[in-house]
Each structure stands twice: as structure tokens, then as C-alpha cells.
Design a protein around this motif. Sequence first.
Motif, mmCIF file in Angstrom:
data_model
loop_
_atom_site.group_PDB
_atom_site.id
_atom_site.type_symbol
_atom_site.label_atom_id
_atom_site.label_comp_id
_atom_site.label_asym_id
_atom_site.label_seq_id
_atom_site.Cartn_x
_atom_site.Cartn_y
_atom_site.Cartn_z
ATOM 1 N N PRO A 18 0.835 -1.206 0.000
ATOM 2 C CA PRO A 18 0.000 0.000 0.000
ATOM 3 C C PRO A 18 0.867 1.252 0.000
ATOM 4 C CG PRO A 18 0.003 -1.036 2.168
ATOM 5 C CD PRO A 18 0.709 -1.981 1.244
ATOM 6 N N TRP A 19 0.388 2.302 -0.663
ATOM 7 C CA TRP A 19 1.100 3.568 -0.727
ATOM 8 C C TRP A 19 0.199 4.643 -0.132
ATOM 9 C CZ3 TRP A 19 5.911 5.243 -1.723
ATOM 10 C CH2 TRP A 19 6.094 6.618 -1.918
ATOM 11 N N ALA A 20 0.542 5.083 1.084
ATOM 12 C CA ALA A 20 -0.260 6.090 1.765
ATOM 13 C C ALA A 20 -0.075 7.447 1.096
ATOM 14 C CB ALA A 20 0.150 6.176 3.234
ATOM 15 N N MET A 21 -1.181 8.181 0.929
ATOM 16 C CA MET A 21 -1.092 9.487 0.302
ATOM 17 C C MET A 21 -2.004 10.485 1.012
ATOM 18 S SD MET A 21 -1.865 11.153 -3.363
ATOM 19 C CE MET A 21 -3.026 12.232 -2.517
ATOM 20 N N PRO A 22 -1.461 11.207 1.984
ATOM 21 C CA PRO A 22 -2.263 12.236 2.646
ATOM 22 C C PRO A 22 -2.688 13.316 1.647
ATOM 23 C CG PRO A 22 -0.208 11.817 3.832
ATOM 24 C CD PRO A 22 -0.099 11.122 2.529
ATOM 25 N N VAL A 23 -3.819 13.947 1.934
ATOM 26 C CA VAL A 23 -4.254 15.067 1.099
ATOM 27 C C VAL A 23 -3.159 16.130 1.100
ATOM 28 C CG1 VAL A 23 -5.950 16.910 0.864
ATOM 29 C CG2 VAL A 23 -6.686 14.626 1.561
ATOM 30 N N GLY A 24 -2.826 16.605 -0.083
ATOM 31 C CA GLY A 24 -1.741 17.578 -0.229
ATOM 32 C C GLY A 24 -0.517 17.000 -0.894
ATOM 33 N N ASN A 25 -0.353 15.666 -0.825
ATOM 34 C CA ASN A 25 0.705 15.022 -1.597
ATOM 35 C C ASN A 25 0.251 14.882 -3.047
ATOM 36 O OD1 ASN A 25 2.268 14.833 0.677
ATOM 37 N ND2 ASN A 25 2.296 12.592 0.767
ATOM 38 N N LEU A 26 1.191 14.582 -3.927
ATOM 39 C CA LEU A 26 0.871 14.457 -5.346
ATOM 40 C C LEU A 26 0.722 12.998 -5.735
ATOM 41 C CD1 LEU A 26 0.503 15.593 -8.210
ATOM 42 C CD2 LEU A 26 3.004 15.505 -8.476
ATOM 43 N N ALA A 27 -0.433 12.667 -6.322
ATOM 44 C CA ALA A 27 -0.650 11.349 -6.915
ATOM 45 C C ALA A 27 -1.086 11.577 -8.353
ATOM 46 C CB ALA A 27 -1.716 10.570 -6.153
ATOM 47 N N ALA A 28 -0.255 11.174 -9.284
ATOM 48 C CA ALA A 28 -0.534 11.387 -10.704
ATOM 49 C C ALA A 28 -0.074 10.170 -11.487
ATOM 50 C CB ALA A 28 0.192 12.637 -11.212
ATOM 51 N N SER A 29 -0.820 9.825 -12.512
ATOM 52 C CA SER A 29 -0.452 8.718 -13.396
ATOM 53 C C SER A 29 -0.621 9.165 -14.838
ATOM 54 C CB SER A 29 -1.326 7.483 -13.142
ATOM 55 O OG SER A 29 -1.157 6.994 -11.830
ATOM 56 N N LEU A 30 0.288 8.711 -15.672
ATOM 57 C CA LEU A 30 0.227 9.023 -17.097
ATOM 58 C C LEU A 30 0.020 7.744 -17.883
ATOM 59 C CD1 LEU A 30 0.585 10.959 -19.527
ATOM 60 C CD2 LEU A 30 3.049 10.477 -19.398
ATOM 61 N N LEU A 31 -0.989 7.759 -18.740
ATOM 62 C CA LEU A 31 -1.226 6.642 -19.653
ATOM 63 C C LEU A 31 -0.588 6.949 -21.001
ATOM 64 C CD1 LEU A 31 -2.645 4.049 -20.718
ATOM 65 C CD2 LEU A 31 -4.652 5.487 -21.190
ATOM 66 N N VAL A 32 0.274 6.041 -21.447
ATOM 67 C CA VAL A 32 0.822 6.128 -22.785
ATOM 68 C C VAL A 32 0.584 4.796 -23.478
ATOM 69 C CG1 VAL A 32 2.576 7.842 -22.213
ATOM 70 C CG2 VAL A 32 3.142 5.423 -22.047
ATOM 71 N N VAL A 33 0.403 4.833 -24.785
ATOM 72 C CA VAL A 33 0.232 3.614 -25.583
ATOM 73 C C VAL A 33 1.403 3.532 -26.541
ATOM 74 C CG1 VAL A 33 -1.219 2.396 -27.227
ATOM 75 C CG2 VAL A 33 -2.270 3.677 -25.352
ATOM 76 N N VAL A 34 2.147 2.429 -26.445
ATOM 77 C CA VAL A 34 3.388 2.279 -27.202
ATOM 78 C C VAL A 34 3.395 0.908 -27.884
ATOM 79 C CG1 VAL A 34 4.688 3.807 -25.666
ATOM 80 C CG2 VAL A 34 4.584 1.358 -25.159
ATOM 81 N N PRO A 35 4.328 0.686 -28.810
ATOM 82 C CA PRO A 35 4.471 -0.657 -29.372
ATOM 83 C C PRO A 35 4.722 -1.686 -28.275
ATOM 84 C CG PRO A 35 5.693 0.938 -30.687
ATOM 85 C CD PRO A 35 5.226 1.670 -29.463
#
Length: 279
Positions: free
Chosen positions: A59-76
Motif C-alpha cells: 500500500p502507498w499512503a497518500m495524505p491530502v496535499g501530496n501528489l498522486a498522478a499517473s500518465l497513460l501512454v500507448v506504445v508498441p
Amino acid sequence: MTEFKLGRASSDSHYRLKFFETTGSTNAEGLAAARAGDPGRCWFVTAQQTAGRGRRGRPWAMPVGNLAASLLVVVPNHPATAATLGFVAGLSLDEALRSVAPDLAFRIGLDGVEGTGAAGRRDRLRLKWPNDVLLDGGKLAGILLEAEPLPDDRLAVVIGIGVNVVAAPEGLPYPATALADLGVGIDAARLFEALSDAWSSVSRVWNEGRGFKSVRKLWLDRAAGLGETVAVRVGEQVFSGVFETIDEEGRLVIRSPEGLIRTIAAGEVHFGTVATSRQ
């Protein structure tokens, strides 16, 4: 409500942003979008993540105010090449941090000299293999790649990035830190904007893996522990040796005390000669 937005360079490069006030996992949102036919180049960002995860399903704890971002890329569909996107992410975050908080780049020695020796400037931000960003030796950010094959020989890759902006998790078997702990007064939205622009730039260098040689060189210039003794946990085994380099596929290369060269594709690096079972 803090407003998250893409940087100008990112928008100009036709990236998109999907924001959630609350979600379980931005990585899960990205994978779900890929299954639904999203073409990629889309960021998924949340103000509150309730079910984040790190490597090995932790598990990865993430208090409000921390950054949680994910990028979707489609590649070969070339998994080994896609795996090198973790180095793109590390470099992008490093660039973003240096741009929004230049004072993070170096610590000045006690004598005030801005040299390169032991008493001179020390780079505070370092990249730890495979996918961590360290600040003053503590873990500031983690990066998690997840991938699923798509039709037509394509691969959906989600690059999750979690940054300790306001608080670091407690009770970890390794040092961790947050920007706020060191008096850095930037918020997650400002950091994300810079990150989105930095990704746009570094990913162009990567160029679907064709430019990994350049990315590799940049990453090694900022690598933590290069030339030092490390212990690498691979499953239940621990290998110790000098961190020599990463190879052309991003694998860790260490040299044992007996001179044996070992190449490691996945594992957990600990500085020094011991990696305990708790680590």
C-alpha cells in the motif's frame, strides 16, 4: 479547491488531463481508461488517493496535499523498451523539482565554497534505481509502472508518480522525507504543472526507446550510489557489490567483491552491504 492543470508545453504537445477529487488509484484509473479505448497521452490526477499501491503490491499512503498522478501512454508492445519509461519519469520529476524549487538542487558545504569537492556543493536530489527520487538521502517520491497488452500489438503503460509534498509516510524500513519537512512551500498542483512539461521534454528525447542511450546518460549523471557498495534484494536473495552502471535496457549492473559482474532486471537496492529481511 486546488486547481490542477497541464503546463503549456504539455498542452501544446496534445496531452490531456483527467482530474478526480477522490479516487482509489490513479494507476487503476489509467488502466481502466486504456481498456475502454483511451489512446493515451492522458494524465490522471487526484486530490485524494485512497488505495494507492507501490512495488510488490505494498500500500502507498497518500495524505491530502501530496501528489498522486499517473500518465497513460500507448506504445508498441515491447515490454523491455516500455520498462525504460521509469527512467523518463525519474528524470522528468527531477527536472520539475529543480525548476519549481531551485534551492533543492545543491547543499552548500560548511565552508561556503561552491566547489565539487567534499566541502563544496552536494547534489541533494538523486535518482535511485529503479524508480525512486531521493532528497537529502530520504525517499521523496516513488514511481510505479503497470502495463497491459492491447489489440494490434500495442501496450498500454501507466506510469504512476507519488510525491511526498506535505507529509512522508511513517514506520518505513528506510528514510523518507517530504518537501514541507524541508521548508519547501510549493503545492502539488504547481509541482504537477512542472512535471507535465518536463515529461513532454524528456519523453521526446526517449522517442519510443530510440533515444534511451541519451536518457541513460542523463540518469546516470544523477544516480544515487553510483560507484558505491549496494545490497540488492531479489526475491529472497541478496546480492552485494559495487554499483557499476545501468545497461542499455536499464538493468542494474553490480560487481561483486570477487569481481563477478551481475546484471539485475528487478530488485530493491539498499545502500551499504546489508539488506535485512524487513527491508
